[in-house]
Design a protein around this motif. Structure first.
Motif, short mmCIF file in Angstrom:
data_model
loop_
_atom_site.label_atom_id
_atom_site.label_comp_id
_atom_site.label_asym_id
_atom_site.label_seq_id
_atom_site.Cartn_x
_atom_site.Cartn_y
_atom_site.Cartn_z
N GLN A 32 0.60 -1.11 -0.10
CA GLN A 32 -0.03 0.20 -0.09
C GLN A 32 0.64 1.13 0.17
OE1 GLN A 32 0.72 -2.21 2.51
NE2 GLN A 32 -0.38 -1.55 4.42
N VAL A 33 2.30 1.20 0.16
CA VAL A 33 3.07 2.28 0.19
C VAL A 33 3.72 2.43 -1.46
CG1 VAL A 33 5.14 3.07 1.16
CG2 VAL A 33 3.58 1.83 2.61
N PRO A 34 3.72 3.68 -1.90
CA PRO A 34 4.36 3.66 -3.09
C PRO A 34 5.68 3.33 -3.36
CG PRO A 34 2.80 5.76 -2.67
CD PRO A 34 2.85 4.89 -1.44
N ALA A 35 6.20 2.67 -4.38
CA ALA A 35 7.46 2.21 -4.39
C ALA A 35 8.73 3.32 -4.27
CB ALA A 35 7.82 1.56 -5.70
N MET A 36 8.38 4.38 -4.51
CA MET A 36 9.17 5.64 -4.31
C MET A 36 9.52 5.83 -2.88
SD MET A 36 9.55 9.51 -6.26
CE MET A 36 9.72 8.38 -7.78
N LYS A 43 14.96 -0.41 7.42
CA LYS A 43 14.36 -1.74 7.58
C LYS A 43 13.26 -1.47 9.13
CE LYS A 43 15.38 -6.25 9.22
NZ LYS A 43 16.67 -7.52 9.34
N LEU A 44 13.86 -0.76 10.07
CA LEU A 44 13.10 -0.65 11.18
C LEU A 44 11.94 0.21 10.92
CD1 LEU A 44 13.51 -1.14 14.29
CD2 LEU A 44 14.24 1.13 14.53
N THR A 45 11.82 1.22 9.98
CA THR A 45 10.84 2.08 9.52
C THR A 45 9.86 1.26 8.81
OG1 THR A 45 12.24 3.83 9.09
CG2 THR A 45 10.04 4.14 8.46
N LYS A 46 10.10 0.40 8.04
CA LYS A 46 9.34 -0.76 7.12
C LYS A 46 8.38 -1.78 8.26
CE LYS A 46 11.78 -1.04 2.75
NZ LYS A 46 12.64 -1.94 1.85
N LEU A 47 9.17 -1.93 9.23
CA LEU A 47 8.60 -2.81 10.29
C LEU A 47 7.49 -2.13 10.97
CD1 LEU A 47 11.58 -4.85 11.99
CD2 LEU A 47 10.01 -5.48 9.90
N THR A 48 7.87 -0.89 11.36
CA THR A 48 6.67 0.04 12.09
C THR A 48 5.89 0.40 11.22
OG1 THR A 48 8.69 1.18 13.25
CG2 THR A 48 6.54 2.20 13.26
N PHE A 49 6.07 0.86 9.85
CA PHE A 49 4.82 0.82 8.99
C PHE A 49 3.77 -0.36 8.90
CE2 PHE A 49 6.55 4.77 7.97
CZ PHE A 49 6.16 5.36 6.65
N ASP A 50 4.45 -1.65 8.86
CA ASP A 50 3.78 -2.74 8.75
C ASP A 50 2.75 -2.98 9.67
OD1 ASP A 50 3.36 -5.36 7.37
OD2 ASP A 50 3.92 -5.96 8.91
N PHE A 115 3.11 9.96 5.75
CA PHE A 115 2.52 8.98 4.76
C PHE A 115 1.15 8.91 5.09
CE2 PHE A 115 0.92 4.61 4.15
CZ PHE A 115 0.94 4.59 2.69
N LYS A 116 0.48 8.84 6.11
CA LYS A 116 -0.94 8.82 6.44
C LYS A 116 -1.59 10.11 6.57
CE LYS A 116 -2.45 5.67 9.24
NZ LYS A 116 -2.98 4.73 10.37
N GLN A 117 -0.98 11.28 6.26
CA GLN A 117 -1.52 12.77 6.52
C GLN A 117 -2.03 12.81 8.07
OE1 GLN A 117 -3.97 13.47 3.13
NE2 GLN A 117 -2.33 13.33 1.83
#
Length: 235
Positions: A32-36, A43-50, A115-117
């Protein structure tokens, strides 16, 4: 203290499919997150987003679902990024302002808010091995004292420290991320208390110790903190 647990999600490398809130995959895909945007996330940010994107705030409108107060906690933060900056300083290299800005402790919360505004307030906590619990303590206190606050999102994420620091700390031994959506009156009631224990040493992997309660495999759990004992009880 009392609060209600409305929703939760966890990420670990060995999560098992079929258990509520668990996601089994080597790394979050974040489709759901744009590729750019995704390419710029650590890595830590991706885990938090998930885990943050897996929980669903219960609000009246789709627009208000984006607006929720957030507390982000991490014992080490994005230490791998910080180490890279320190190595650049040691090598007398010029630092990237962008990389420095993304290494500070509240950067992950800020990236998620963008990202979530989400224009609601957010803050970041680092309290050693007890970082998760002090974030929950602050969230519970805010629900009790801020009448206008109906929900608050607690995020915790950590990963093993770089090898150069392993002699000083081995907690956690694997990456982990947890999201807890706390509410004033929706969900499962949780009694949360802190008991003083001056001689107590903090246990490791506190998120994993909390999972049985979240998965409803037990009604109570006690977790050793630094000079204290954290007690969770459902119902």
């Amino acid at each position: 203290m009392e609060f209600f647990l409305t929703d939760w999600a966890v990420w670990t490398p060995d999560s098992t499919q079929g258990d509520p809130g668990l996601v089994a995959q080597p790394m979050p895909e974040l489709a759901q997150v744009p590729a750019m945007t995704r390419r710029r996330l650590s890595k830590l940010t991706k885990l938090t987003f998930d885990v943050a994107l897996a929980v669903q705030p219960h609000n009246d409108t789709s627009a208000s679902q984006q607006q929720i107060s957030t507390i982000f906690a991490s014992r080490h933060g994005d230490l791998h990024k910080t180490l890279g900056l320190l190595q650049q300083v040691a090598g007398q290299e010029a630092l990237s302002p962008t990389q420095f800005a993304l290494s500070v402790h509240n950067a992950i919360s800020g990236q998620l808010s963008l990202f979530k505004q989400n224009r609601a307030d957010s803050n970041a906590i680092a309290a050693g091995a007890d970082s998760l619990h002090y974030a929950v303590l602050e969230a519970a206190a805010r629900l009790q004292t801020e009448a206008e606050l109906e929900q608050i999102l607690v995020l915790y994420a950590d990963e093993p420290v770089p090898e150069v620091y392993q002699q000083y700390c081995q907690d956690p031994v694997q990456p982990v991320a947890l999201a807890l959506l706390l509410s004033r009156n929706q969900g499962d009631k949780i009694h949360f208390t802190r008991h003083s224990a001056p001689a107590q040493a903090a246990s490791t992997e506190q998120v994993l110790q909390l999972l049985p309660l979240l998965q409803q495999r037990c009604d109570t759990v006690s977790i050793a903190g630094r000079q204290c004992l954290w007690h969770w009880q459902r119902g």
